[in-house]
Design a protein around this motif. Structure first.
Motif, PDB file in Angstrom:
ATOM      1  N   PHE A  16      -0.335  13.324   4.777  1.00  0.00           N
ATOM      2  CA  PHE A  16      -0.210  12.375   5.885  1.00  0.00           C
ATOM      3  C   PHE A  16       1.137  11.665   5.840  1.00  0.00           C
ATOM      4  O   PHE A  16       1.822  11.526   6.853  1.00  0.00           O
ATOM      5  N   MET A  17       1.522  11.202   4.659  1.00  0.00           N
ATOM      6  CA  MET A  17       2.734  10.393   4.526  1.00  0.00           C
ATOM      7  C   MET A  17       3.983  11.169   4.896  1.00  0.00           C
ATOM      8  O   MET A  17       4.873  10.648   5.573  1.00  0.00           O
ATOM      9  N   SER A  18       4.071  12.421   4.478  1.00  0.00           N
ATOM     10  CA  SER A  18       5.298  13.164   4.750  1.00  0.00           C
ATOM     11  C   SER A  18       5.443  13.490   6.237  1.00  0.00           C
ATOM     12  O   SER A  18       6.550  13.695   6.719  1.00  0.00           O
ATOM     13  N   ALA A  50      -9.451  -0.984  12.638  1.00  0.00           N
ATOM     14  CA  ALA A  50     -10.575  -0.733  11.718  1.00  0.00           C
ATOM     15  C   ALA A  50     -10.291  -1.328  10.336  1.00  0.00           C
ATOM     16  O   ALA A  50     -11.167  -1.928   9.708  1.00  0.00           O
ATOM     17  N   GLN A  51      -9.051  -1.180   9.860  1.00  0.00           N
ATOM     18  CA  GLN A  51      -8.685  -1.763   8.557  1.00  0.00           C
ATOM     19  C   GLN A  51      -8.738  -3.284   8.615  1.00  0.00           C
ATOM     20  O   GLN A  51      -9.194  -3.941   7.678  1.00  0.00           O
ATOM     21  N   ALA A  52      -8.268  -3.853   9.730  1.00  0.00           N
ATOM     22  CA  ALA A  52      -8.271  -5.314   9.864  1.00  0.00           C
ATOM     23  C   ALA A  52      -9.698  -5.847   9.878  1.00  0.00           C
ATOM     24  O   ALA A  52      -9.999  -6.878   9.261  1.00  0.00           O
ATOM     25  N   PRO A 105      -3.445  -4.639   6.749  1.00  0.00           N
ATOM     26  CA  PRO A 105      -4.008  -3.517   7.497  1.00  0.00           C
ATOM     27  C   PRO A 105      -2.999  -2.909   8.462  1.00  0.00           C
ATOM     28  O   PRO A 105      -2.033  -3.543   8.855  1.00  0.00           O
ATOM     29  N   ARG A 106      -3.256  -1.670   8.851  1.00  0.00           N
ATOM     30  CA  ARG A 106      -2.384  -0.959   9.776  1.00  0.00           C
ATOM     31  C   ARG A 106      -3.145  -0.450  10.990  1.00  0.00           C
ATOM     32  O   ARG A 106      -2.542   0.159  11.877  1.00  0.00           O
ATOM     33  N   THR A 107      -4.445  -0.666  11.010  1.00  0.00           N
ATOM     34  CA  THR A 107      -5.270  -0.293  12.171  1.00  0.00           C
ATOM     35  C   THR A 107      -6.284  -1.410  12.384  1.00  0.00           C
ATOM     36  O   THR A 107      -6.549  -2.201  11.477  1.00  0.00           O
ATOM     37  N   THR A 151       0.835  -1.214   0.000  1.00  0.00           N
ATOM     38  CA  THR A 151       0.000   0.000   0.000  1.00  0.00           C
ATOM     39  C   THR A 151       0.865   1.258   0.000  1.00  0.00           C
ATOM     40  O   THR A 151       0.505   2.258  -0.606  1.00  0.00           O
ATOM     41  N   GLY A 152       2.039   1.204   0.636  1.00  0.00           N
ATOM     42  CA  GLY A 152       2.958   2.341   0.605  1.00  0.00           C
ATOM     43  C   GLY A 152       3.375   2.656  -0.833  1.00  0.00           C
ATOM     44  O   GLY A 152       3.381   3.815  -1.252  1.00  0.00           O
ATOM     45  N   GLU A 153       3.697   1.588  -1.603  1.00  0.00           N
ATOM     46  CA  GLU A 153       4.090   1.775  -3.011  1.00  0.00           C
ATOM     47  C   GLU A 153       2.929   2.335  -3.830  1.00  0.00           C
ATOM     48  O   GLU A 153       3.116   3.226  -4.660  1.00  0.00           O
TER      49      GLU A 153
HETATM   50  P1  ADP Z   1       7.005   1.879   6.085  1.00  0.00           P
HETATM   51  O1  ADP Z   1       6.577   0.460   6.327  1.00  0.00           O
HETATM   52  O2  ADP Z   1       8.472   2.039   5.982  1.00  0.00           O
HETATM   53  O3  ADP Z   1       6.388   2.866   7.042  1.00  0.00           O
HETATM   54  P2  ADP Z   1       5.260   2.044   3.732  1.00  0.00           P
HETATM   55  O4  ADP Z   1       5.794   2.176   2.366  1.00  0.00           O
HETATM   56  O5  ADP Z   1       4.551   0.776   4.088  1.00  0.00           O
HETATM   57  O6  ADP Z   1       6.510   2.333   4.652  1.00  0.00           O
HETATM   58  O7  ADP Z   1       4.229   3.235   4.044  1.00  0.00           O
HETATM   59  C1  ADP Z   1       4.588   4.584   3.852  1.00  0.00           C
HETATM   60  C2  ADP Z   1       3.455   5.514   4.327  1.00  0.00           C
HETATM   61  O8  ADP Z   1       2.250   5.253   3.562  1.00  0.00           O
HETATM   62  C3  ADP Z   1       3.016   5.314   5.789  1.00  0.00           C
HETATM   63  O9  ADP Z   1       3.828   6.029   6.680  1.00  0.00           O
HETATM   64  C4  ADP Z   1       1.571   5.859   5.727  1.00  0.00           C
HETATM   65  O10 ADP Z   1       1.532   7.265   5.740  1.00  0.00           O
HETATM   66  C5  ADP Z   1       1.071   5.412   4.358  1.00  0.00           C
HETATM   67  N1  ADP Z   1       0.353   4.106   4.415  1.00  0.00           N
HETATM   68  C6  ADP Z   1       0.728   2.938   3.808  1.00  0.00           C
HETATM   69  N2  ADP Z   1      -0.140   1.951   4.078  1.00  0.00           N
HETATM   70  C7  ADP Z   1      -1.101   2.491   4.870  1.00  0.00           C
HETATM   71  C8  ADP Z   1      -2.282   1.993   5.507  1.00  0.00           C
HETATM   72  N3  ADP Z   1      -2.652   0.715   5.380  1.00  0.00           N
HETATM   73  N4  ADP Z   1      -3.017   2.850   6.264  1.00  0.00           N
HETATM   74  C9  ADP Z   1      -2.675   4.118   6.399  1.00  0.00           C
HETATM   75  N5  ADP Z   1      -1.583   4.666   5.840  1.00  0.00           N
HETATM   76  C10 ADP Z   1      -0.792   3.873   5.078  1.00  0.00           C
END
Ligand code: ADP
Length: 189
Positions: free
Chosen positions: A52-54, A91-93, A87-89, A31-33
């Motif tokens: 959010f990401m930065s 709620a996502q799970a 998932p990362r939360t 999802t990051g990619e």
């Molecule tokens: P890392 O695992 O090094 O933090 P990622 O490439 O997985 O890097 O994610 C980079 C950024 O993308 C996260 O810091 C976040 O802001 C966003 N992100 C990725 N996946 C999610 C997700 N499932 N929920 C919320 N934000 C996400």
């Protein structure tokens, strides 16, 4: 079968998933990619996600759930999907549990390493969000929002821990043997 890759930023989920995908034809979805692609293409989603990401914050759940749902809805059950960064939360799970048919989530690989190792790796990687300050924030967000997923999947009997303070190849051996073991079991069932 979906394999969820769980673990802190810098633990090596992406590296392991990319390797396994290359050698075994698994599908790697990061999802990051996907988000970084949206940012690079300067789409509406990318513009809002970038904020959010930065900062090292999470992109809102509804955005993420929609993004992932599109990708997993037609995924063939006999193939392996490595879900990296989602998932990362909780709620996502929960949204993922609901979207999946019973048994579709085959396992969760939980990658662990000491925090000093994580920070050193992230600093060496040097991505835009890999500064000291943002890394510290991301690790804090991970501990608060994502770590509870360990219990979520352990309670379902799906969690397998992989110690990740080791050589990439050694970790990969464990990843492949655990994934293929679960895959064989589910094909027999
Ligand atoms: P890392 O695992 O090094 O933090 P990622 O490439 O997985 O890097 O994610 C980079 C950024 O993308 C996260 O810091 C976040 O802001 C966003 N992100 C990725 N996946 C999610 C997700 N499932 N929920 C919320 N934000 C996400």
């Amino acid at each position: 079968m979906i394999a969820i890759l769980l673990g802190a930023p810098g633990v090596g989920k992406g590296t392991q998933a990319a390797l396994a995908a290359e050698t075994h034809g698994y599908t790697h979805m990061s999802t990051g990619e996907l988000l970084r692609q949206e940012v690079a293409e300067d789409t509406e989603l990318g513009k809002s996600a970038d904020i959010f990401m930065s900062r090292g914050d999470l992109v809102p759940d509804d955005v993420m759930v929609q993004m992932v749902a599109e990708h997993i809805s037609n995924f063939p059950s006999e193939k392996v999907l490595l879900l990296d960064g989602f998932p990362r939360t909780i709620a996502q799970a929960e949204a993922l549990d609901e979207a999946c048919t019973s048994g579709a989530i085959g396992l969760s690989l939980y990658f662990t390493a000491p925090e000093t190792v994580l920070t050193d790796r992230l600093l060496a990687r040097g991505r835009q969000d890999d500064t000291h300050e943002v890394i510290a924030h991301r690790l804090g967000v991970y501990a608060k929002a994502t770590e509870p997923l360990v219990k979520h999947y352990a309670d379902q009997g799906l969690l397998r821990e992989i110690k990740s303070d080791r050589a990439v190849e050694d970790i990969q051996v464990d990843v492949l043997s655990i994934v293929s073991g679960v895959l064989n079991q589910s094909n027999l069932a």
